[in-house]
Enzyme design. Sequence first.
Site, short mmCIF file in Angstrom:
data_model
loop_
_atom_site.label_atom_id
_atom_site.label_comp_id
_atom_site.label_asym_id
_atom_site.label_seq_id
_atom_site.Cartn_x
_atom_site.Cartn_y
_atom_site.Cartn_z
N GLN A 6 -37.78 23.10 6.72
CA GLN A 6 -38.78 23.80 7.53
C GLN A 6 -40.07 22.99 7.67
OE1 GLN A 6 -38.93 28.29 7.33
NE2 GLN A 6 -37.93 27.95 5.36
N ASP B 27 -47.48 26.67 -2.72
CA ASP B 27 -46.57 27.23 -1.71
C ASP B 27 -46.49 26.28 -0.51
OD1 ASP B 27 -44.91 28.96 -0.41
OD2 ASP B 27 -46.47 30.41 0.12
N GLU B 28 -45.41 26.36 0.26
CA GLU B 28 -45.21 25.55 1.47
C GLU B 28 -45.45 24.07 1.18
OE1 GLU B 28 -43.87 26.90 3.87
OE2 GLU B 28 -44.58 28.94 4.20
N LYS C 191 -39.45 33.46 -1.35
CA LYS C 191 -40.27 32.52 -2.12
C LYS C 191 -41.59 33.13 -2.56
CE LYS C 191 -42.38 30.33 1.94
NZ LYS C 191 -43.74 30.81 1.69
N THR C 192 -42.22 33.96 -1.73
CA THR C 192 -43.48 34.58 -2.11
C THR C 192 -43.27 35.50 -3.31
OG1 THR C 192 -44.20 34.53 0.20
CG2 THR C 192 -45.43 35.96 -1.30
N ARG D 246 -35.82 32.95 12.44
CA ARG D 246 -36.81 34.03 12.61
C ARG D 246 -36.10 35.34 12.95
NH1 ARG D 246 -39.62 32.30 9.48
NH2 ARG D 246 -37.97 30.77 9.27
#
Length: 723
Positions: free
Chosen positions: A253, A222-223, A37-38, A608
Amino acid sequence: MRVDVSEIFETLNEPQRQAVTSESKNQLVLAGAGSGKTRVIAHRIAWLIKALGANPYSILTVTFTNKAASEMRGRIESIVEGDMGSFWCGTFHGISHRLLRMHWEEAGLRKEFAILDSEDQFRVVKRVSKSLGLDDGKWPPRQIQWFINKQKDECRRSKDVEVGDDYFAEKMNEVYRAYEELCERESLVDFGELLLRSYMLLRHNEKILQHYQKRFKHILVDEFQDTNEVQYQFLRLLTGGGCNIMSVGDDDQSIYGWRGAKSENINRFVQDYPATELIKLEQNYRSTETILGAANAVIKNNQGRMGKELWTDQKEGEPISVYSAYNEDDEARYVVGSIQNWIGQGRSLDEVAILYRSNAQSRALEEAILRESLAYKIYGGLRFYERAEIKNAMAYLRLVFGREDDAAFERVINIPPRGIGAKTLDLIRARALQNQCSLWKAAEDLIETEALTPRASQSVKGFMSDFEKLNTETEDLVLKDLVDHTIQRSGLIEYHKKEAGEKGRTRVENLGELVTAASEFESDPQDETEATELKFFIDHAALDAGDNQAGEHESAIQLMTLHSAKGLEFPLVFITGFEEGLFPHKLSIEEPGQLQEERRLCYVGMTRSMEKLFIVHAEMRNLYGSETFNPPSRFLREIPPELTVEVRTGGNIPRRPTRVKSSQPGEVPDTDLKLGQRVSHEVFGEGVILNYEGQGPNARVEVSFSSSNTKWLMVSYAKLKSL
C-alpha cells in the site's frame, strides 16, 4: 505484578495477539488492507501499560494524520479505562513541532517562530526568487518550492546539494540557499523544516538526544511504508538508545513515492534493526472473498514484495462487474445508473465511492450525477483552514500575535483593499532586504524617512495604526472574543459581503465558523511549553491545513482520486478509467518502479470495496482536450476471469442484452453497416463486423481486427469506413 488483561484479547485473532504480546525488541507488523492494524497498535499500548506496567510517559506513537492520532488516543483510553496523561501520540510534523517549541533555543530559532503552511511558503519562495532577479516564467516558484521540499525530505541543506554541471539544479539551489537565509533571519519554519530541524536538533545535541532516548522506552509507528528519508533517520536517532520499536505498515500500500515516501524503508527496517520479528496480518475484515482474490492476483505481479495473501472468512460475494463504455459520458451514465439501482435496493448514497486516477476525470461524472439530482462530494477538496477567507483571518491573528510574521504581513496588507499597490510592496521588500529586517520594520522605516509617496505612506500608516489599536483592544480578551473582534475590525466581513451570490455568503459564514472554532478550542494540557492560547490556536490551524486527511463524510456519493481513497472503505466502489495510459498512467508504464506503484494503487483501490466492486473502462476518452483510444488496463487482465462478469447495457439500468450471432445475416438497424462487412478504423486498422447490439447511432458493433483483439465500438464514435 501483572493484572488481569484477558479483556484485551477478546477481539483479537492469533497473529494480532502475537503482535500485541510480543517480547521482541524490534517488531515489523506487515498489516494487509482491512486487517485491523489500528486495533493492534491500540491494544499493544494497552498491553504495555496494563500487563507490563509501562508509564504512558515512556511511550511514543507516530501516526500520519492528526485525525488518526486523535482516534488512536481515544481508543487507547477506552481500553485502559483512564486518561493517558503525558502519552505522546501525533504525526511526525506534530511531534517535531512540539520538540522545537520546547527546544527552540538549541534549535537556533526565536522563541515565537512562525510556521509556514504550503501557500505561505510559496509566497516566500516567490519573494526570494524575485529578489534574485529570476523570471517566474522560466523559473516557476512552484517548481522551486517542490525542489526545496524534496531536498529537506532527503535531509539535505543547500550546502549538501550536489548540483554538478546541472545549471538548472544550480539555480534552484541558489534560491534554496537564499530561502534558507531569509527563513533563518525571520525565524520561519515550513513543514519540511519542522522535520529536518528536529532531526538536526537530535543529531547535533547529544544531551537532548539522550534525554529522549531515555524517556521513550517504546516507540510505535503506523503507516511505516509512507515514511520518507528524514522521518526514517529521525526514528533511527530516537531508537538508538535501545528502546523497543513496533513498525506497522504494508509495502503493498505504498502509493506516495511522488511525495517522498520510500516503500523500501520496510526492507531497510529489517536490515537496520537486528533480530526483527516479522508478523503478518493477513485476515481481512472488510472485503468479500471475490474482491480479495482479485486484489491478491493483481498485486502478486509486483517484484520485491515481502509477501502476504489476504483472506477472509466472510462470504464469497458477487463477482466484479466489468463494463466497457463507449466513452467517458457513457462511463458516467453507467456508473450513475448503477448507483440508482443501489439506492432502489434500499441502500444509501454515503455507501458509494467513485474512484479515478486523475482529477480531470471527475467532470463527466459530476455532470451525470447532477443530471440525476443526486448529492455528491469531492473528497479531499478545500478544507476549512485552507479556504482563502480563513487564511486571511488567520494572517490577521498572526500579526496581532507578532509583527515579525512577513508572510502574514504580505497576505493582508491590501485585504480588504487599502490602495497599497505592488510597487509599494516592492519598496517595502527591498528595504527589508537592505536592512535585513522584517517587512513591518521596513515599512516603519520607509514612513519615517518619507521614502514613500504621500498617498502610499498614508495607506501603509493607516494599516499599521489599525493593528496597534487592535492589539490594545484585544489585550485582555479570551480567545473567542479576540478572534471575533479581530475579524470584525479587519473589515473582512464587509469585504466578503460585497461578493455576489452564494460565494460571498459562504465566506461570511466560514468566518463565523472560525469564531466557533476558537470558542471550542482547547490547547493540549500536556504540552510542555509556555505559549499563549492564541499561539496554540495559530499553530493548530497551520498544522491542520497541512494534514492530508479530509473531513467527515456527508450523506452523499464520494468522488475521489485513488490516492485519496487510502484508509477508507465503502460497501460499493467504482474504479473508473481502467485503461492503459490512464491507469497505469502513461508516464509510469516505461519505468518499472513507477509501474509497480501504479499496481499498488490499483490494489489499494480494489481493497476499499466491502461488498461490490465495479471496474469501468472506455474505448474512447476525451481527456486533456484530445480523443484517445486506449485498450483496457493490464491490471484488468491480471484479474482471474472467473472472478469477473462482463456487463452490457442498453440503457441506464445495467443488464445483459441478447447479442446477435454472427451466423445470422443482416444489417445493423438504422445504419449502413452489416454483419460480415469489412471495415477500417483509424487506430485499430482493418477488421470484420461480427455482432451488434442496439440500433442507429447508439448501436454497438463487435469488430475483429487483424492488428488487435476483438473490440466493441459505438457506431457514432468509431467512424468506421467500409472497405
